[in-house]
Design a protein around this motif. Structure first.
Motif, PDB file in Angstrom:
ATOM      1  N   ARG A 185       0.827  -1.208   0.000  1.00  0.00           N
ATOM      2  CA  ARG A 185       0.000   0.000   0.000  1.00  0.00           C
ATOM      3  C   ARG A 185       0.860   1.256   0.000  1.00  0.00           C
ATOM      4  NH1 ARG A 185      -5.226  -1.335   3.771  1.00  0.00           N
ATOM      5  NH2 ARG A 185      -5.722   0.826   3.255  1.00  0.00           N
ATOM      6  N   ARG A 238       2.421   1.767  -3.429  1.00  0.00           N
ATOM      7  CA  ARG A 238       1.406   2.204  -4.394  1.00  0.00           C
ATOM      8  C   ARG A 238       1.064   3.679  -4.197  1.00  0.00           C
ATOM      9  NH1 ARG A 238      -3.650  -1.344  -3.761  1.00  0.00           N
ATOM     10  NH2 ARG A 238      -3.929  -0.029  -1.920  1.00  0.00           N
ATOM     11  N   GLU A 239       0.880   4.088  -2.937  1.00  0.00           N
ATOM     12  CA  GLU A 239       0.530   5.483  -2.689  1.00  0.00           C
ATOM     13  C   GLU A 239       1.677   6.419  -3.048  1.00  0.00           C
ATOM     14  OE1 GLU A 239      -1.582   8.333   0.659  1.00  0.00           O
ATOM     15  OE2 GLU A 239      -0.528   6.531   1.320  1.00  0.00           O
ATOM     16  N   VAL A 266       1.565   7.215  -6.667  1.00  0.00           N
ATOM     17  CA  VAL A 266       0.512   8.173  -6.994  1.00  0.00           C
ATOM     18  C   VAL A 266       0.918   9.586  -6.578  1.00  0.00           C
ATOM     19  CG1 VAL A 266      -1.866   8.863  -6.480  1.00  0.00           C
ATOM     20  CG2 VAL A 266      -1.325   6.453  -6.874  1.00  0.00           C
ATOM     21  N   LEU A 300       0.273   3.699 -13.987  1.00  0.00           N
ATOM     22  CA  LEU A 300      -0.517   3.147 -12.888  1.00  0.00           C
ATOM     23  C   LEU A 300      -1.327   1.927 -13.296  1.00  0.00           C
ATOM     24  CD1 LEU A 300      -1.870   6.509 -11.422  1.00  0.00           C
ATOM     25  CD2 LEU A 300       0.132   5.213 -10.677  1.00  0.00           C
ATOM     26  N   LEU A 321      -2.995  -0.115  -9.765  1.00  0.00           N
ATOM     27  CA  LEU A 321      -4.117   0.358  -8.958  1.00  0.00           C
ATOM     28  C   LEU A 321      -5.356  -0.467  -9.283  1.00  0.00           C
ATOM     29  CD1 LEU A 321      -3.883   4.265  -9.155  1.00  0.00           C
ATOM     30  CD2 LEU A 321      -2.964   2.744  -7.396  1.00  0.00           C
ATOM     31  N   ALA A 342      -7.680   4.741  -7.173  1.00  0.00           N
ATOM     32  CA  ALA A 342      -8.028   3.697  -8.136  1.00  0.00           C
ATOM     33  C   ALA A 342      -8.121   4.310  -9.523  1.00  0.00           C
ATOM     34  CB  ALA A 342      -9.361   3.048  -7.754  1.00  0.00           C
TER      35      ALA A 342
END
Length: 309
Positions: free
Chosen positions: A63, A66-67, A70, A141, A145, A223
């Motif tokens: 997590r 992934r963040e 972004v 992404l 995501l 997402a």
């Protein structure tokens, strides 16, 4: 931090002293003010509007990675402020500069409901921010995501938990119908933009006096999904839609795309239903997501009626 967090019994919250030593070893100065548990992660508040994030296991590590992806994309392509990653450790934890500014979501909520001019000014800023966010290139992404946000939840979740919250059978039947309609609409959705998925006052830094939107945080649930997801919380628990309409008026010409108000209302209703189901095990006066049982029921009934249920 693996040596600090992981024990034979599993992953546990690190002690502030251990966190401070790990930060110091990485050359990050500052005392640890406190440690806050988050889903699969721990956040350590640091002086100077900073936060250190640590994984609480493999899921938390995924997590955080992934963040960070972004956040870096947004920082490189958008002119609104997001948390900035200033240090990334090989073990997967990181330090971020927070979006500075006042954080009073309750005060903003009350001002929006009481002051239509304030609601219009803020809504226009929110729409402009979302137009920029939804316009970022997402090729980096893809496959990183999810294509459906984690909220609202599934029909099984609602069916299992809602009877623990209310014995109102007609309400439960309508709630399940709303959830089914949402999932059917989601399955047919083809629009894919970078959505925050939890875009509301609780994740925005807004001055409750001037209405200035300083920035956005908490992209953990981001997402690649329908843009309507980022407008669902602009429908408040009253009949007025000034905030939403101002946001749409700013968004559509900037994004070059039209929004489906019926879909936004359905998303709002499905979210209200999930929040009501989330209450399972909580007393009526408790606020597991910021509202009492009476407040959750009021929002759910209004949102379902507004969505045609």
């Amino acid at each position: 931090m693996r040596k600090i967090d992981q024990t034979a019994a599993g992953w546990v919250a690190p002690e502030p002293g251990a966190v401070a030593r790990a930060l110091a070893a990485a050359g990050v100065a500052g005392a640890v003010l406190d440690i806050l548990p988050r889903d699969d992660r721990f956040a350590a508040r640091l002086p100077g509007e900073r936060m250190a994030w640590f994984p609480a296991g493999p899921r938390g590590l995924k997590r955080l990675r992934r963040e960070r992806r972004v956040l870096r994309l947004l920082a490189a392509t958008c002119d609104f402020r997001v948390p900035v990653v200033t240090h990334e450790a090989p073990e997967g934890w990181d330090v971020r500069d927070l979006v500075a500014g006042p954080f009073e979501p309750g005060a903003v909520y009350e001002r929006v409901k009481a002051d239509p001019g304030f609601a219009r000014r803020l809504g226009a800023q929110m729409g402009a921010v979302l137009a920029a966010q939804h316009g970022v290139p997402t090729h980096s992404l893809v496959n990183r995501l999810p294509t459906r946000p984690g909220w609202p939840e599934s029909r099984a979740y609602v069916r299992r938990r809602l009877p623990q919250v209310t014995d109102d059978a007609p309400l439960t039947a309508r709630a399940l119908a709303v959830t089914e309609a949402y999932l059917a609409a989601e399955a047919g959705s083809v629009d894919r933009v970078l959505v925050h998925a939890d875009f509301g006052f609780h994740n925005l830094v807004i001055d409750p006096r001037s209405g200035r939107l300083h920035g956005v945080f908490d992209y953990d649930g981001a997402a690649l999904a329908d843009p309507a997801h980022d407008f669902k919380y602009m429908l408040l628990d009253d009949e007025d839609e000034t905030l939403l309409e101002a946001a749409i008026a700013a968004y559509e010409p900037a994004a070059g795309a039209a929004l489906d108000r019926a879909r936004i209302r359905l998303l709002n209703a499905a979210s209200a239903v999930t929040f009501l189901a989330f209450r399972a095990g909580a007393a009526p006066a408790e606020r597991p997501a910021g509202r009492t049982l009476a407040e959750d029921l009021r929002w759910t009934r209004l949102a379902m009626a507004r969505a045609g249920f």
